[in-house]
Scaffold this motif. Structure first.
Motif, PDB file in Angstrom:
ATOM      1  N   ASN A  25      -1.449   7.524 -14.103  1.00 29.96           N
ATOM      2  CA  ASN A  25      -2.865   7.270 -13.181  1.00 29.96           C
ATOM      3  C   ASN A  25      -3.415   5.461 -12.358  1.00 29.96           C
ATOM      4  OD1 ASN A  25      -3.547  10.320 -13.702  1.00 29.96           O
ATOM      5  ND2 ASN A  25      -4.510   9.486 -15.326  1.00 29.96           N
ATOM      6  N   SER A  26      -2.882   5.049 -13.431  1.00 32.49           N
ATOM      7  CA  SER A  26      -2.801   3.237 -12.879  1.00 32.49           C
ATOM      8  C   SER A  26      -1.552   3.143 -12.079  1.00 32.49           C
ATOM      9  CB  SER A  26      -2.456   2.835 -13.965  1.00 32.49           C
ATOM     10  OG  SER A  26      -1.194   2.845 -14.381  1.00 32.49           O
ATOM     11  N   GLU A  27      -0.608   4.316 -11.555  1.00 32.44           N
ATOM     12  CA  GLU A  27       0.392   4.014 -10.325  1.00 32.44           C
ATOM     13  C   GLU A  27      -0.119   4.976  -8.795  1.00 32.44           C
ATOM     14  OE1 GLU A  27       4.013   3.482 -12.948  1.00 32.44           O
ATOM     15  OE2 GLU A  27       3.729   5.083 -12.804  1.00 32.44           O
ATOM     16  N   ILE A  28      -1.063   5.654  -9.193  1.00 35.40           N
ATOM     17  CA  ILE A  28      -0.919   6.670  -7.947  1.00 35.40           C
ATOM     18  C   ILE A  28      -1.196   6.218  -6.762  1.00 35.40           C
ATOM     19  CG2 ILE A  28      -2.767   8.263  -7.395  1.00 35.40           C
ATOM     20  CD1 ILE A  28       0.140   9.752  -8.862  1.00 35.40           C
ATOM     21  N   ASP A  29      -2.372   5.116  -6.736  1.00 40.77           N
ATOM     22  CA  ASP A  29      -2.991   4.954  -5.808  1.00 40.77           C
ATOM     23  C   ASP A  29      -2.137   3.661  -4.713  1.00 40.77           C
ATOM     24  OD1 ASP A  29      -5.260   6.028  -5.974  1.00 40.77           O
ATOM     25  OD2 ASP A  29      -6.361   4.365  -6.654  1.00 40.77           O
ATOM     26  N   GLU A  30      -1.259   3.004  -6.348  1.00 43.70           N
ATOM     27  CA  GLU A  30      -0.626   2.204  -5.376  1.00 43.70           C
ATOM     28  C   GLU A  30       0.709   2.513  -4.669  1.00 43.70           C
ATOM     29  OE1 GLU A  30       2.015  -0.916  -7.676  1.00 43.70           O
ATOM     30  OE2 GLU A  30       0.154  -1.609  -7.387  1.00 43.70           O
ATOM     31  N   ILE A  31       1.169   3.597  -5.631  1.00 40.06           N
ATOM     32  CA  ILE A  31       2.274   4.059  -4.600  1.00 40.06           C
ATOM     33  C   ILE A  31       2.281   5.092  -3.474  1.00 40.06           C
ATOM     34  CG2 ILE A  31       3.693   6.676  -5.095  1.00 40.06           C
ATOM     35  CD1 ILE A  31       4.125   6.147  -8.435  1.00 40.06           C
ATOM     36  N   THR A  32       1.090   5.950  -3.777  1.00 36.44           N
ATOM     37  CA  THR A  32       0.130   6.600  -2.267  1.00 36.44           C
ATOM     38  C   THR A  32      -0.183   5.490  -1.505  1.00 36.44           C
ATOM     39  OG1 THR A  32      -0.975   7.975  -3.735  1.00 36.44           O
ATOM     40  CG2 THR A  32      -1.907   7.374  -0.974  1.00 36.44           C
ATOM     41  N   ILE A  77      17.335   7.155   8.700  1.00 38.60           N
ATOM     42  CA  ILE A  77      17.775   7.830   7.324  1.00 38.60           C
ATOM     43  C   ILE A  77      17.927   6.164   6.279  1.00 38.60           C
ATOM     44  CG2 ILE A  77      18.713   9.169   5.854  1.00 38.60           C
ATOM     45  CD1 ILE A  77      17.346  10.952   8.099  1.00 38.60           C
ATOM     46  N   ASP A  78      18.919   5.313   6.193  1.00 41.47           N
ATOM     47  CA  ASP A  78      18.686   4.761   5.451  1.00 41.47           C
ATOM     48  C   ASP A  78      17.427   4.268   4.700  1.00 41.47           C
ATOM     49  OD1 ASP A  78      21.577   5.082   4.929  1.00 41.47           O
ATOM     50  OD2 ASP A  78      21.949   3.587   7.135  1.00 41.47           O
ATOM     51  N   ALA A  79      16.440   3.651   6.224  1.00 41.15           N
ATOM     52  CA  ALA A  79      15.377   2.751   5.743  1.00 41.15           C
ATOM     53  C   ALA A  79      14.567   3.965   4.810  1.00 41.15           C
ATOM     54  CB  ALA A  79      14.771   3.089   7.199  1.00 41.15           C
ATOM     55  N   SER A  80      14.345   5.237   4.952  1.00 38.60           N
ATOM     56  CA  SER A  80      14.120   5.733   3.939  1.00 38.60           C
ATOM     57  C   SER A  80      14.332   6.530   2.872  1.00 38.60           C
ATOM     58  CB  SER A  80      13.352   7.401   4.509  1.00 38.60           C
ATOM     59  OG  SER A  80      14.924   8.572   4.541  1.00 38.60           O
ATOM     60  N   VAL A  81      15.686   6.020   2.623  1.00 34.30           N
ATOM     61  CA  VAL A  81      16.468   5.585   1.641  1.00 34.30           C
ATOM     62  C   VAL A  81      16.399   4.766   0.665  1.00 34.30           C
ATOM     63  CG1 VAL A  81      18.631   5.892   0.115  1.00 34.30           C
ATOM     64  CG2 VAL A  81      18.358   7.750   1.217  1.00 34.30           C
ATOM     65  N   SER A  82      16.217   3.399   1.373  1.00 30.65           N
ATOM     66  CA  SER A  82      16.406   2.006   1.057  1.00 30.65           C
ATOM     67  C   SER A  82      14.623   1.999   0.147  1.00 30.65           C
ATOM     68  CB  SER A  82      16.051   1.327   1.312  1.00 30.65           C
ATOM     69  OG  SER A  82      17.647   0.842   1.756  1.00 30.65           O
ATOM     70  N   PHE A  83      13.762   2.408   0.799  1.00 28.62           N
ATOM     71  CA  PHE A  83      12.304   2.317   0.091  1.00 28.62           C
ATOM     72  C   PHE A  83      11.926   3.340  -0.888  1.00 28.62           C
ATOM     73  CE2 PHE A  83       8.388   5.374   0.339  1.00 28.62           C
ATOM     74  CZ  PHE A  83       7.521   3.915  -0.094  1.00 28.62           C
ATOM     75  N   ILE A  84      12.496   4.194  -0.751  1.00 32.74           N
ATOM     76  CA  ILE A  84      12.800   5.142  -2.631  1.00 32.74           C
ATOM     77  C   ILE A  84      13.645   4.714  -2.833  1.00 32.74           C
ATOM     78  CG2 ILE A  84      13.496   7.304  -3.753  1.00 32.74           C
ATOM     79  CD1 ILE A  84      11.314   7.847  -1.304  1.00 32.74           C
ATOM     80  N   LEU A  85      14.977   3.845  -2.981  1.00 34.16           N
ATOM     81  CA  LEU A  85      15.609   3.122  -4.118  1.00 34.16           C
ATOM     82  C   LEU A  85      14.745   2.151  -4.829  1.00 34.16           C
ATOM     83  CD1 LEU A  85      18.823   3.270  -2.628  1.00 34.16           C
ATOM     84  CD2 LEU A  85      17.800   3.911  -4.738  1.00 34.16           C
ATOM     85  N   GLU A  86      13.643   1.249  -3.269  1.00 36.64           N
ATOM     86  CA  GLU A  86      12.724   0.215  -4.459  1.00 36.64           C
ATOM     87  C   GLU A  86      11.941   1.066  -4.272  1.00 36.64           C
ATOM     88  OE1 GLU A  86      10.593  -1.252  -0.811  1.00 36.64           O
ATOM     89  OE2 GLU A  86      12.912  -1.848  -0.007  1.00 36.64           O
ATOM     90  N   LEU A  87      11.105   2.109  -4.953  1.00 40.32           N
ATOM     91  CA  LEU A  87      10.522   2.898  -5.384  1.00 40.32           C
ATOM     92  C   LEU A  87      10.469   3.094  -7.347  1.00 40.32           C
ATOM     93  CD1 LEU A  87       8.323   5.387  -3.052  1.00 40.32           C
ATOM     94  CD2 LEU A  87       6.875   3.222  -4.135  1.00 40.32           C
ATOM     95  N   GLN A  88      12.074   3.672  -6.861  1.00 39.12           N
ATOM     96  CA  GLN A  88      12.676   3.990  -8.346  1.00 39.12           C
ATOM     97  C   GLN A  88      12.813   2.601  -9.111  1.00 39.12           C
ATOM     98  OE1 GLN A  88      15.817   7.733  -7.956  1.00 39.12           O
ATOM     99  NE2 GLN A  88      16.987   5.357  -7.364  1.00 39.12           N
ATOM    100  N   THR A  90      10.894  -0.640  -8.878  1.00 37.70           N
ATOM    101  CA  THR A  90       9.507  -0.532  -9.162  1.00 37.70           C
ATOM    102  C   THR A  90       8.677  -0.209 -10.802  1.00 37.70           C
ATOM    103  OG1 THR A  90       9.193  -1.503  -6.638  1.00 37.70           O
ATOM    104  CG2 THR A  90       7.281  -1.589  -8.546  1.00 37.70           C
ATOM    105  N   TYR A  91       9.283   0.967 -10.541  1.00 39.45           N
ATOM    106  CA  TYR A  91       8.364   2.489 -11.500  1.00 39.45           C
ATOM    107  C   TYR A  91       9.470   2.799 -12.479  1.00 39.45           C
ATOM    108  CZ  TYR A  91       4.687   1.561  -7.741  1.00 39.45           C
ATOM    109  OH  TYR A  91       4.068   0.948  -7.506  1.00 39.45           O
ATOM    110  N   LYS A  92      10.967   2.568 -12.023  1.00 37.29           N
ATOM    111  CA  LYS A  92      11.419   2.838 -13.147  1.00 37.29           C
ATOM    112  C   LYS A  92      11.722   3.982 -13.737  1.00 37.29           C
ATOM    113  CE  LYS A  92      12.512  -1.671 -14.240  1.00 37.29           C
ATOM    114  NZ  LYS A  92      12.816  -2.001 -13.349  1.00 37.29           N
ATOM    115  N   ILE A  93      11.746   4.918 -12.104  1.00 37.96           N
ATOM    116  CA  ILE A  93      11.392   6.212 -12.011  1.00 37.96           C
ATOM    117  C   ILE A  93      13.393   6.783 -11.673  1.00 37.96           C
ATOM    118  CG2 ILE A  93       9.099   6.701 -12.562  1.00 37.96           C
ATOM    119  CD1 ILE A  93       9.477   7.433  -9.643  1.00 37.96           C
TER     120      ILE A  93
END
Length: 162
Positions: A25-32, A77-88, A90-93
């Motif tokens: 719950n503490s991550e939802i707003d930030e991830i969004t 496409i690379d930009a979107s994958v890089s973004f997803i990798l950053e989320l992984q 940051t959030y250890k997911i």
């Protein structure tokens, strides 16, 4: 340009990223906020480009882009994958592992690797009626019509005992 998800064309590309764990719950707003910011700035130089997102079940990030008027290239496409990798990171997911299965058990969404999923089917912990999420879909129309379906109606049905 960021637009409402419902206004994106049915033929638009869709990418479904299931998280290896529920977002806290503490991550939802930030991830969004991060996802929205990415979508707003994705191909910002092209005013005709339309993209959107959804975060569902506190576990799935869905990106969609109408690539008919403004085709996506490898850089996009690379930009979107890089973004997803950053989320992984940051959030250890895990968001890019395609060897996992997501399904509903009651009100909860479960995330299992394919090997464990097959064991659950073999042990009859899951049935053909269990709702599964098909995260391999590629168009918005398929996402809206076939993302949440019973195992017996999905490609996962091959793992059901006949």
């Amino acid at each position: 340009m960021f637009v409402n998800f419902d206004t994106i064309s049915d033929d638009a590309k869709v990418w479904i990223y299931p998280s290896s764990r529920k977002f806290y719950n503490s991550e939802i707003d930030e991830i969004t906020e991060k996802v929205k910011s990415f979508v707003e700035n994705w191909k910002a130089e092209n005013p005709d480009f339309k993209a959107s997102y959804k975060i569902l079940h506190n576990r799935f990030i869905i990106l969609t882009a109408d690539d008919v008027a403004t085709p996506l290239n490898n850089k996009d496409i690379d930009a979107s994958v890089s973004f997803i990798l950053e989320l992984q990171e940051t959030y250890k997911i895990e968001l890019l592992d395609k060897m996992n299965v997501c399904f509903k058990q009651g009100e909860y969404v479960q995330y299992k690797d394919l090997k464990d999923f097959k064991k659950l089917l073999k042990n009859k912990a899951l049935t053909g009626k269990t709702i599964i999420f098909d995260n391999l879909l590629t168009t918005k129309q398929d996402f809206e019509n076939f993302w949440e379906i019973p195992i017996e109606e999905s490609w996962y049905s091959r793992f059901l005992k006949k």
